[in-house]
Design an enzyme around this catalytic site. Sequence first.
Site, PDB file in Angstrom:
ATOM      1  CG  LEU A 217      10.901  -9.359   0.692  1.00  0.00           C
ATOM      2  CD1 LEU A 217      11.194 -10.744   1.200  1.00  0.00           C
ATOM      3  CD2 LEU A 217       9.565  -9.320  -0.009  1.00  0.00           C
TER       4      LEU A 217
ATOM      5  CB  CYS B 277      10.736  -1.038   2.825  1.00  0.00           C
ATOM      6  SG  CYS B 277      11.247   0.016   1.494  1.00  0.00           S
TER       7      CYS B 277
ATOM      8  CE  LYS C 220      -2.585  -8.145  -5.238  1.00  0.00           C
ATOM      9  NZ  LYS C 220      -3.190  -6.952  -4.694  1.00  0.00           N
TER      10      LYS C 220
ATOM     11  CD1 TRP D 148       0.126   1.588   2.887  1.00  0.00           C
ATOM     12  CD2 TRP D 148      -0.057  -0.525   3.598  1.00  0.00           C
ATOM     13  NE1 TRP D 148       0.647   1.521   4.163  1.00  0.00           N
ATOM     14  CE2 TRP D 148       0.547   0.235   4.624  1.00  0.00           C
ATOM     15  CE3 TRP D 148      -0.282  -1.880   3.828  1.00  0.00           C
ATOM     16  CZ2 TRP D 148       0.934  -0.309   5.840  1.00  0.00           C
ATOM     17  CZ3 TRP D 148       0.088  -2.408   5.038  1.00  0.00           C
ATOM     18  CH2 TRP D 148       0.687  -1.635   6.023  1.00  0.00           C
ATOM     19  CG  ASN D 149       4.755   1.247   1.657  1.00  0.00           C
ATOM     20  OD1 ASN D 149       4.391   0.170   1.205  1.00  0.00           O
ATOM     21  ND2 ASN D 149       6.007   1.510   1.880  1.00  0.00           N
TER      22      ASN D 149
ATOM     23  N   GLY E 276       6.694  -6.218  -0.768  1.00  0.00           N
ATOM     24  CA  GLY E 276       5.727  -6.484   0.292  1.00  0.00           C
ATOM     25  C   GLY E 276       6.446  -7.096   1.465  1.00  0.00           C
ATOM     26  N   GLY E 277       5.718  -7.817   2.266  1.00  0.00           N
ATOM     27  CA  GLY E 277       6.303  -8.401   3.474  1.00  0.00           C
ATOM     28  C   GLY E 277       6.870  -9.795   3.212  1.00  0.00           C
TER      29      GLY E 277
HETATM   30  P1  NAD Z   1       1.915  -7.500   1.909  1.00  0.00           P
HETATM   31  O1  NAD Z   1       3.042  -8.427   1.744  1.00  0.00           O
HETATM   32  O2  NAD Z   1       0.803  -7.845   2.817  1.00  0.00           O
HETATM   33  O3  NAD Z   1       1.189  -7.207   0.505  1.00  0.00           O
HETATM   34  C1  NAD Z   1       1.903  -6.802  -0.619  1.00  0.00           C
HETATM   35  C2  NAD Z   1       1.115  -7.174  -1.858  1.00  0.00           C
HETATM   36  O4  NAD Z   1       1.077  -8.585  -1.984  1.00  0.00           O
HETATM   37  C3  NAD Z   1      -0.329  -6.688  -1.868  1.00  0.00           C
HETATM   38  O5  NAD Z   1      -0.632  -6.201  -3.155  1.00  0.00           O
HETATM   39  C4  NAD Z   1      -1.095  -7.954  -1.569  1.00  0.00           C
HETATM   40  O6  NAD Z   1      -2.406  -7.973  -2.076  1.00  0.00           O
HETATM   41  C5  NAD Z   1      -0.252  -8.985  -2.283  1.00  0.00           C
HETATM   42  N1  NAD Z   1      -0.473 -10.362  -1.840  1.00  0.00           N
HETATM   43  C6  NAD Z   1      -0.974 -10.779  -0.667  1.00  0.00           C
HETATM   44  N2  NAD Z   1      -1.025 -12.127  -0.642  1.00  0.00           N
HETATM   45  C7  NAD Z   1      -0.544 -12.561  -1.818  1.00  0.00           C
HETATM   46  C8  NAD Z   1      -0.318 -13.854  -2.388  1.00  0.00           C
HETATM   47  N3  NAD Z   1      -0.646 -14.977  -1.744  1.00  0.00           N
HETATM   48  N4  NAD Z   1       0.228 -13.930  -3.613  1.00  0.00           N
HETATM   49  C9  NAD Z   1       0.574 -12.811  -4.290  1.00  0.00           C
HETATM   50  N5  NAD Z   1       0.366 -11.555  -3.814  1.00  0.00           N
HETATM   51  C10 NAD Z   1      -0.178 -11.434  -2.585  1.00  0.00           C
HETATM   52  O7  NAD Z   1       2.604  -6.151   2.269  1.00  0.00           O
HETATM   53  P2  NAD Z   1       1.933  -4.902   2.928  1.00  0.00           P
HETATM   54  O8  NAD Z   1       1.619  -5.289   4.330  1.00  0.00           O
HETATM   55  O9  NAD Z   1       0.868  -4.372   2.040  1.00  0.00           O
HETATM   56  O10 NAD Z   1       3.176  -3.863   2.877  1.00  0.00           O
HETATM   57  C11 NAD Z   1       4.094  -3.767   3.854  1.00  0.00           C
HETATM   58  C12 NAD Z   1       5.338  -4.562   3.547  1.00  0.00           C
HETATM   59  O11 NAD Z   1       5.961  -4.139   2.337  1.00  0.00           O
HETATM   60  C13 NAD Z   1       6.377  -4.295   4.619  1.00  0.00           C
HETATM   61  O12 NAD Z   1       6.992  -5.498   5.020  1.00  0.00           O
HETATM   62  C14 NAD Z   1       7.371  -3.387   3.926  1.00  0.00           C
HETATM   63  O13 NAD Z   1       8.631  -3.362   4.463  1.00  0.00           O
HETATM   64  C15 NAD Z   1       7.343  -3.907   2.542  1.00  0.00           C
HETATM   65  N6  NAD Z   1       7.903  -2.891   1.635  1.00  0.00           N
HETATM   66  C16 NAD Z   1       9.130  -3.121   1.058  1.00  0.00           C
HETATM   67  C17 NAD Z   1       9.698  -2.164   0.219  1.00  0.00           C
HETATM   68  C18 NAD Z   1      11.045  -2.406  -0.441  1.00  0.00           C
HETATM   69  O14 NAD Z   1      11.300  -1.803  -1.464  1.00  0.00           O
HETATM   70  N7  NAD Z   1      11.913  -3.225   0.096  1.00  0.00           N
HETATM   71  C19 NAD Z   1       9.020  -1.001  -0.053  1.00  0.00           C
HETATM   72  C20 NAD Z   1       7.783  -0.798   0.551  1.00  0.00           C
HETATM   73  C21 NAD Z   1       7.238  -1.774   1.374  1.00  0.00           C
END
Ligand code: NAD
Length: 488
Positions: free
Chosen positions: A249, A282, A173, A149-150, A226-227
């Site tokens: 991540l 992140c 996505k 989201w961020n 994502g996470g």
């Molecule tokens: P998240 O992992 O919950 O979700 C990220 C994305 O993955 C969303 O679009 C979500 O719908 C999708 N998703 C969820 N389940 C899935 C699946 N089974 N298969 C495929 N896609 C799926 O992350 P969040 O909670 O929205 O965001 C926060 C995380 O993102 C934090 O851990 C943060 O550190 C990380 N982040 C990393 C960076 C980087 O560049 N390293 C930048 C920003 C955020």
Amino acid sequence: MERFQLYINGAFVDGSARFDSLDPATGSPWAEMPEAREADVNRAVEAAHAAFLSPGWANMTATARGKLLYRLADLVQEAAPRLAALETRDTGKIIRETSAQIAYVAEYYRYYAGLADKIEGAHLPIDKPDMEVWTRREPVGVVAAIVPWNSQLFLSAVKLGPALAAGCTVVVKASEDGPAPLLEFAKLVHQAGFPAGVVNIITGFGPKCGAVLTSHPRVAHIAFTGGPETARHVVRGSAENLAKVSLELGGKSPFIVFEDADLESAANAQISGIFAATGQSCVAGSRLLVQASVKDRLLAILKAKAEAIKVSAPDDMATEVGPLCTKRQRDAIVAALEASIVAGAQVVMGGVCPNGAGFYFPPTIMDCSGAPEADCLRREMFGPVLSVVSFETEAEALALANDTEFGLASGVFTKSLTRAHRMIRGIRAGIVWVNTYRVVSPIAPFGGHGLSGHGREGGLAAALDYTTVKTVWLRTSDDPIPDPFVMR
Ligand code: NAD
């Protein structure tokens, strides 16, 4: 309520379902979002695949692709105020930050526009007579770009820019939390004139949308931010299509301050390093490691600055910390802080969830000196929570810095050049900022290792990551090919 649509195969369409998006400043629904499910995901990927093979895209020169990206960059710049307002409304990220960040997103598209016709193969001085051998860098195919989201416009630009420069087609996505800015951005892609299907933008939930996308047989590359827990699902999904995967991540980045540092400067960098984006970053410098001799002085400066932070509505230009994006995120922070206090961490300031509407949480500082296993010191909080530990020696600072499963960013504040170099060498992280923090550029690679993922975004290497190498052997002799059973 505003209504948004998916962008598939050059058309704005509804999804199989709809869901409400909440305004994080009030907690109330403000827009109806389209929800992509399996059938929608399949249509988007098939459209991207067809576009990848279509002469309109496959035969387009790299220079022409670059021109489309330049056009997109200009459109992003023009639309920045509108996109910023939407991102602020849908994610709670403060308008000061969304305005500045989206204007800079245009620079990422410009950088990759310029790179499009500089992705070169190589001629090889092959060890055989009558042979010309060279390599071609060709696009890998359909890319699935998944963002959290961020900073969705930023995190998609670092994927879309290099993927399109390389000649790939993409299904982006957007996160189910705050997808409005990316769905609106689709209009700019359309206006820029990319052929239908080259860029598709959808949103939906993990199992019904993300998982279908990452395991789709036509997807060749998955670029995921994502996470770590979701990343594991993504990697499992890629076992189906054996797609190339890059993972950006989270982190638990050390921010190390030595006693010889300019404490005022370090404090300003630390404040922005942890409280910018309301801590939902992140690269947040969420672990302050401070030399014991200056701990009290630095904490006093930090506390004074943090107490002066204006926590208010995200659409107010004067606001410095806004709400978190979701209630879920705030609940997770509250639970982690409670566990941290039980583990021995002490609240220096903040830490109390306010009453009232919206998903606000105050700037918080935790002293974890006696609590090495506290959640707030170990786990990514993804919120405005700074955890502090002191150290006596440089060796201890380095050991603490590396005592994490993550490895994304780090900061070192010292006036000693030699110590800075030793720390740069010793820290296990993808980024080391020295006497600065949280600076990014399209020219500089960005990424980490360990639980922070792998692969790099930004720079030339990111564009090459979306290519595959084709080796061409061309025989230059007109003589007939001799006896096939003699190898040459
Ligand atoms: P998240 O992992 O919950 O979700 C990220 C994305 O993955 C969303 O679009 C979500 O719908 C999708 N998703 C969820 N389940 C899935 C699946 N089974 N298969 C495929 N896609 C799926 O992350 P969040 O909670 O929205 O965001 C926060 C995380 O993102 C934090 O851990 C943060 O550190 C990380 N982040 C990393 C960076 C980087 O560049 N390293 C930048 C920003 C955020």
